[in-house]
Scaffold this motif. Structure first.
Motif: not given
Length: 660
Positions: A467, A516, A522, A526
């Motif tokens: 992330r 996202y 997500f 992503s």
């Protein structure tokens, strides 16, 4: 049956310790910490030097039986440059036979801990031994040093001033009496006393001894002034200030206390006996618990490396969270503080949104990067624990290695392996450093990041979505191999889970996938989007956000797409690369980058497909579709964030809440 054997064993153990403590009047020496300096390539350790170290340690083992007067000596020939200088010192309040006992233990342990060291020092609570290839006799040596503090904090600064005054007076009394050590008792208030000890190495002159002890007092004011009790020890001298009587009283003890006529000899003996009995019972109980715990949970011994290097006396201060039990070794705060010189500016590697990172060296010589979470950080305790748990369970050559963590005194610290070549953004986005990244190395970095991502998404026992994949979160080791770092925002996916939704969007402008950033959705795709942005940045040599703020006034993604459609992809390549690149490799990487940043997440390839495309020359690649619009565009006044290694444009780590 096994439980009965265990209970029988514990009964025998208790009986043994009962008789042991009854028959001995001296406590066992406790190993506190050791420092080993290994030989370098330019100055390797010779066999003759090893032999001289062995002879020195044998000499130390005979300190009592031979009746030798000097506490220091040397072995070897100066002409052959293999001389080893060594010394031992014991606390002045202990008897000679116990000094020998302590030194024998220390000599044996230092040979095990530092078998191939050019210099080493080991501290026990009752003695110290040291050797090196430089003549240090008669000189003040303050490094390496360490300190131990109590758990209680002082109520106001005047308490430390009183303690400092008392210890300076004790130093003055000892040196004026021509003694290298002394102890003292001080009336703290109507009901409490304080006790102190100062001591210098036996090879120091009295004047030099006073200077050494005064230097330690100055060091105490920097490290320990907030605590009620403390001790700081260096190779040449040491001081201790405590609220309990810790030294042994004798006719030779250099005490500054005045006799108290109200004290009865018998009551003192009774008090000593009661304290001794309580100490024995507490020790046996603690030891029994430790043995039982070890018997039940012997698999926790996986942290052997850190247990060897962290002093035993610090173990009482180690805090282990239940969620981390058996996962990662905790490191005492004092060890991290010592290794980073108390988080000084000179050791700071950089500063990020969640805190600062400091370079340090553990007692065994391991270089570390300590990430210290700022109190005002947006990363809370949960995110911090999250990062600890993820990295502790993930082991791959392209992921940064986590050595330990610390949760003491409201501090939250992660201890990583040290990456000598900093982060990718440090080299990629600074003109003076870009020359170090030729095309071959850039391609190797792209492949390394892809392999690390493949491990996270498909090969590890946890399926992890990072992330926050970006250039500043890719570190480079001494061979410029990339290692993905910073797992504070990472999330675990269950088997079969394709995507999830969050109301708390966290990431970095320019790297976040549109689904996202806009909807809080997500998935592994992503991370693929972020990786695609990173590929194009590595080829172009500038940030996505910086590109938008340049004369093009559009994102790097859309500009790359435009050049691709016009058949001018090679215009994207960093001019610094000149003739070092292969045209086919660059075009392939640009195409893969565009495939990764396609607007629809379903169109983006998986990381296993990306790795396959990067490693195959003959495979036909799909035609990319139009990339997503740049997400999170910012103006110049918004572009003032800090990365770990430099101030950078469009490198903001953001948090955004998605409304219901």
């Amino acid at each position: 049956m096994s439980i009965m054997r265990f209970h029988s064993f514990m009964l025998l153990l208790i009986i043994f310790f009962f008789f042991f403590f009854k028959l001995t009047t001296s406590q066992s020496p406790i190993s506190l910490i050791s420092f080993c300096q290994n030989s370098s390539v330019s100055k390797p350790l010779t066999n003759s030097y090893k032999t001289n170290v062995k002879n020195l340690l044998s000499w130390m083992n005979t300190i009592s039986s031979t009746g030798q007067e000097s506490n220091h000596t040397s072995f070897g020939d100066k002409k052959t440059h293999d001389v080893v200088y060594g010394k031992y010192d014991c606390r002045g309040d202990i008897p000679e036979y116990f000094c020998q006992f302590c030194v024998n233990n220390a000599a044996r342990e230092i040979s095990q801990r530092c078998p191939n060291s050019v210099s080493a020092v080991i501290f026990y609570d009752m003695c110290i031994i040291r050797y090196t290839d430089n003549n240090f006799f008669g000189k003040i040596v303050l490094t390496p040093s360490f300190n131990i503090t109590g758990t209680k904090f002082i109520k106001d600064s005047k308490e430390f001033e009183r303690a400092e005054y008392f210890m300076r007076r004790l130093i003055r009394n000892a040196t004026e009496a021509n003694r290298s050590w002394g102890t003292g008792e001080f009336d703290w208030n109507d009901s409490e006393k304080r006790y102190g000890l100062v001591q210098c190495a036996g090879d120091l002159d009295i004047d030099v001894c006073g200077e050494c002890l005064e230097d330690l007092i100055d060091m105490v004011s920097k490290c320990c002034r907030s605590k009620e009790t403390w001790a700081i020890v260096a190779p040449s001298c040491g001081i201790k200030f405590d609220d309990k009587m810790f030294y042994q009283l004798s006719q030779q003890t250099g005490s500054s206390s005045m006799p108290n006529p109200a004290k009865q000899e018998g009551s003192s003996d009774k008090k000593t006996l009661i304290i001794s009995l309580i100490s024995v019972l507490v020790t046996v109980a603690l030891l029994s618990c430790c043995v039982y715990y070890s018997w039940r949970r012997n698999w926790l011994c996986r942290g052997e490396l850190l247990l060897r290097t962290i002093p035993r006396a610090f173990h009482d201060h180690v805090q282990r969270e239940d969620s981390l039990n058996g996962v990662l070794q905790t490191i005492p705060l004092i060890v991290i503080q010592q290794s980073t010189n108390w988080f000084s500016e000179s050791t700071k590697l950089g500063e990020g949104g969640f805190g600062s990172v400091y370079k340090g060296t553990l007692p065994d010589g391991t270089e570390i990067a300590a990430k210290r979470l700022a109190e005002t950080s947006g990363q809370g305790l949960e995110e911090f624990k999250n990062e600890v748990i993820f990295i502790a369970k993930l082991q791959h050559r392209n992921l940064v290695k986590l050595l330990g963590c610390c949760f003491e005194e409201n501090e939250k610290i992660l201890v990583y392996e040290y990456m000598p070549n900093s982060s990718l953004d440090f080299h990629l986005f600074k003109k003076e450093n870009q020359n170090q990244l030729d095309w071959k190395l850039r391609l190797s970095i792209i492949n390394g990041i892809a392999r690390g991502l493949l491990y996270l998404h498909e090969d590890s026992r946890l399926r992890v979505i990072h992330r926050d994949l970006k250039a500043s979160n890719v570190l480079l080791d001494d061979e410029m191999n990339p290692k993905i770092s910073d797992f504070g925002l990472a999330r675990k996916f269950e088997k079969g889970q394709s995507q999830t939704e969050t109301k708390r969007v966290m990431g970095t402008y320019g790297y976040m996938a549109p689904e996202y950033a806009m909807a809080g959705l997500f998935s592994v795709k992503s991370d693929i989007f972020s990786f695609g942005v990173l590929i194009l940045e590595i080829i172009y040599g500038k940030r996505n956000g910086e590109f938008f703020l340049s004369e093009h006034r559009q994102s790097l993604l859309l500009h790359t797409w435009k050049l691709w459609c016009e058949g001018k992809s090679l215009e994207l390549i960093d001019p610094i690369l000149k003739k070092s690149y292969r045209e086919s490799e660059v075009i392939k990487c640009i195409q893969i980058g565009l495939l990764c940043v396609q607007e629809d997440a379903a169109d983006r390839p998986t990381v296993s497909t990306v790795v396959l495309m990067l490693g195959s020359d003959g495979i036909a690649l799909p035609t990319p579709k139009r990339p997503a619009f740049s997400v999170g565009r910012v103006t110049n006044e918004d572009s003032t964030s800090k990365s770990y290694h430099d101030n950078s444009i469009n490198e903001l780590t953001v948090t955004r809440l998605i409304p219901r």
